[in-house]
Each structure stands twice: as structure tokens, then as C-alpha cells.
Design an enzyme around this catalytic site. Structure first.
Site, PDB file in Angstrom:
ATOM      1  N   GLU A 106       6.199  -8.337  -2.839  1.00  0.00           N
ATOM      2  CA  GLU A 106       4.939  -7.729  -3.275  1.00  0.00           C
ATOM      3  C   GLU A 106       5.104  -6.914  -4.555  1.00  0.00           C
ATOM      4  OE1 GLU A 106       2.222  -8.541  -2.393  1.00  0.00           O
ATOM      5  OE2 GLU A 106       2.013  -8.853  -0.240  1.00  0.00           O
ATOM      6  N   HIS A 112       2.905   0.234   1.321  1.00  0.00           N
ATOM      7  CA  HIS A 112       2.158  -0.923   1.827  1.00  0.00           C
ATOM      8  C   HIS A 112       2.632  -1.230   3.240  1.00  0.00           C
ATOM      9  CE1 HIS A 112       0.664  -4.869   2.598  1.00  0.00           C
ATOM     10  NE2 HIS A 112       1.801  -5.487   2.339  1.00  0.00           N
ATOM     11  N   HIS A 171       1.559  -3.133   7.372  1.00  0.00           N
ATOM     12  CA  HIS A 171       0.767  -4.079   8.151  1.00  0.00           C
ATOM     13  C   HIS A 171       0.255  -3.383   9.410  1.00  0.00           C
ATOM     14  CE1 HIS A 171       2.924  -7.849   6.292  1.00  0.00           C
ATOM     15  NE2 HIS A 171       2.284  -7.116   5.395  1.00  0.00           N
ATOM     16  N   TYR A 205     -14.938  12.433   8.540  1.00  0.00           N
ATOM     17  CA  TYR A 205     -15.017  13.105   7.234  1.00  0.00           C
ATOM     18  C   TYR A 205     -13.756  12.969   6.390  1.00  0.00           C
ATOM     19  CZ  TYR A 205     -12.451  17.055   9.346  1.00  0.00           C
ATOM     20  OH  TYR A 205     -11.512  17.842   9.971  1.00  0.00           O
ATOM     21  N   HIS A 262      -4.533  -8.636   6.118  1.00  0.00           N
ATOM     22  CA  HIS A 262      -3.178  -8.388   5.638  1.00  0.00           C
ATOM     23  C   HIS A 262      -2.650  -7.015   6.022  1.00  0.00           C
ATOM     24  CE1 HIS A 262      -0.251  -8.858   1.963  1.00  0.00           C
ATOM     25  NE2 HIS A 262       0.298  -8.121   2.923  1.00  0.00           N
ATOM     26  N   TYR A 272      -8.140  23.371   0.507  1.00  0.00           N
ATOM     27  CA  TYR A 272      -7.427  23.284   1.789  1.00  0.00           C
ATOM     28  C   TYR A 272      -5.922  23.454   1.612  1.00  0.00           C
ATOM     29  CZ  TYR A 272      -5.687  21.330   6.177  1.00  0.00           C
ATOM     30  OH  TYR A 272      -5.040  21.143   7.359  1.00  0.00           O
TER      31      TYR A 272
END
Length: 224
Positions: free
Chosen positions: A81, A99, A101, A120, A161, A216
Site C-alpha cells: 500500500e 491503515h 482492516h 459527537y 477494505h 480539550y
């Protein structure tokens, strides 16, 4: 920066990358050698190698490429990838890409074109994560579709994917991945109730959350 200092930076980044990749496996976000992780150090992109279990990676397995994909470090082949990771770095200010799965996120990617705003915390990702239409893994087309889905967002789903999340650091990209998977799980649970549809948040409510999130966390000066 001296060559020695740069080497120390690369070594540290590689250790953090391996630790993050192992976290994706420990959290059940990947199976086997699926998924991949990368981090940008200057103009070098360190990436997990193709087909090597994360628990087998060591200090001597670092893989690095230039932004054009030219190998600059290591002997192992980078993740399949790599085109996706490089496209994200060329198009965004991201310094890290995760990335996976992840099960619930992958399931959601088969059902909608955008994750409905059921919580939210979608605001923390820049808005409801989009689904990049399916394209074969490792292709330039998947890379292009991912970059489009990430416009204005810090995470997206890849159709049929998985997920992609970006950040200023590996920890931030990983945390966004976990948040995305959790929101997908919440939506699937709510949407599965017979005869009921999840109540969704509107754009104004998400914008309000985005404003709140800017303040925050802990103030470095200790004022919060």
C-alpha cells in the site's frame, strides 16, 4: 543535522512505528500481516515491510523510501500500500498514517458512503468520515480515492477494505483509528435494532463539539 543525529532520529521513529504496528494487531484492528503503518521523517517515509508479521520486526528491518517511492533505506520490500501512503503525504500535512482492516469499520464501508454522525466524536475527525469507493489494494486509483475521502478529514473508510487515519504523530493516527472503529461499532449496534433508526447529530451540533474540542485536554502551562 549530522548523519549520526539523523540516524538516531530514524532509529527512534522506526521503533515507534513497530510499536504502533504491534498495537494494531493487539487491538484486533488487523489480522495476520494485513494493514500497514508509516511515518514521515523529513523527506523519508518509513513504512512497514510487505508480508512480515509485526512481532518479527527488529531494528535492522527498517524500510525507508523517498516521497517519489525511491528506496533509501533497508533491504525489505515496503508495504504493497505504499502508493496510498505516499499520496497522503504528498497531498496533506500528515506525518503518520495508520491503515487497518478493522472489523466494524470494514463492515460499515460496505453499507454507506459516509459514516452517519451517530456520535459527537465525529467532529474530532473533521466531520463524518467518508467512504472511499472500492479500488484494488496497492493501486494508484485507491490512493487517489483515499486522498479525496480525506479532504477536510483526518480519517476515512476504504470501501470493502478498511480504514485510514492520519496524524501529526503515530499515537495520534492510532488513536483516530481506534475512535473510528468504535464509532462504526456504535452505529452498527444502533442500526441493528428492528424498527428503529439511530438519531443522528446535525452539522451545528458537530460544529459546537469541534469548538469545544479545541480547548480539550491538559494545558502545557498547567492552567487547566
Amino acid at each position: 543535522m549530522t548523519d549520526e543525529a539523523r540516524g538516531d532520529v530514524i532509529d527512534k521513529a522506526w521503533r515507534e512505528l513497530v510499536a504502533t504496528a504491534r498495537r494494531t494487531a493487539a487491538e484486533g484492528l488487523v489480522a495476520g500481516t494485513s494493514g500497514n503503518v508509516s511515518v514521515r521523517v523529513g523527506d523519508t517515509v518509513l513504512a512497514t515491510p510487505s508480508g512480515v508479521p509485526y512481532d518479527r520486526l527488529g531494528p535492522g528491518d527498517a524500510v525507508g523510501v523517498a516521497l517519489d517511492g525511491t528506496r533509501v533505506l533497508g533491504r525489505l520490500a515496503p508495504t504493497s500500500e505504499l502508493p496510498l501512503h505516499l499520496a497522503v503525504y504528498r497531498a496533506t500535512p500528515a506525518r503518520a498514517v495508520v491503515h487497518t482492516h478493522a472489523v466494524h469499520a470494514t463492515a460499515v464501508s460496505t453499507l454507506v458512503t459516509e459514516l452517519p454522525p451517530v456520535h459527537y466524536m465525529a467532529a474530532a475527525l473533521g466531520g463524518p468520515p467518508r467512504v472511499a469507493p472500492y479500488a484494488p489494494y496497492g493501486t494508484a486509483e485507491l490512493a487517489r480515492r483515499t486522498v479525496r475521502a480525506l479532504r477536510g478529514r483526518t480519517a476515512c473508510l476504504l470501501g470493502n477494505h478498511g480504514t485510514v487515519a492520519v496524524g501529526d504523530t503515530l499515537d495520534q493516527a492510532f488513536d483516530r483509528t481506534v475512535q473510528l472503529e468504535w464509532m462504526c461499532r456504535v452505529w452498527l449496534a444502533a442500526a441493528s435494532v428492528p424498527g428503529r433508526a439511530p438519531r443522528l447529530l446535525d452539522a451545528a451540533q458537530l460544529a459546537d463539539t469541534a469548538d469545544r474540542l479545541r480547548g480539550y485536554g491538559q494545558d502545557p502551562a498547567g492552567e487547566r
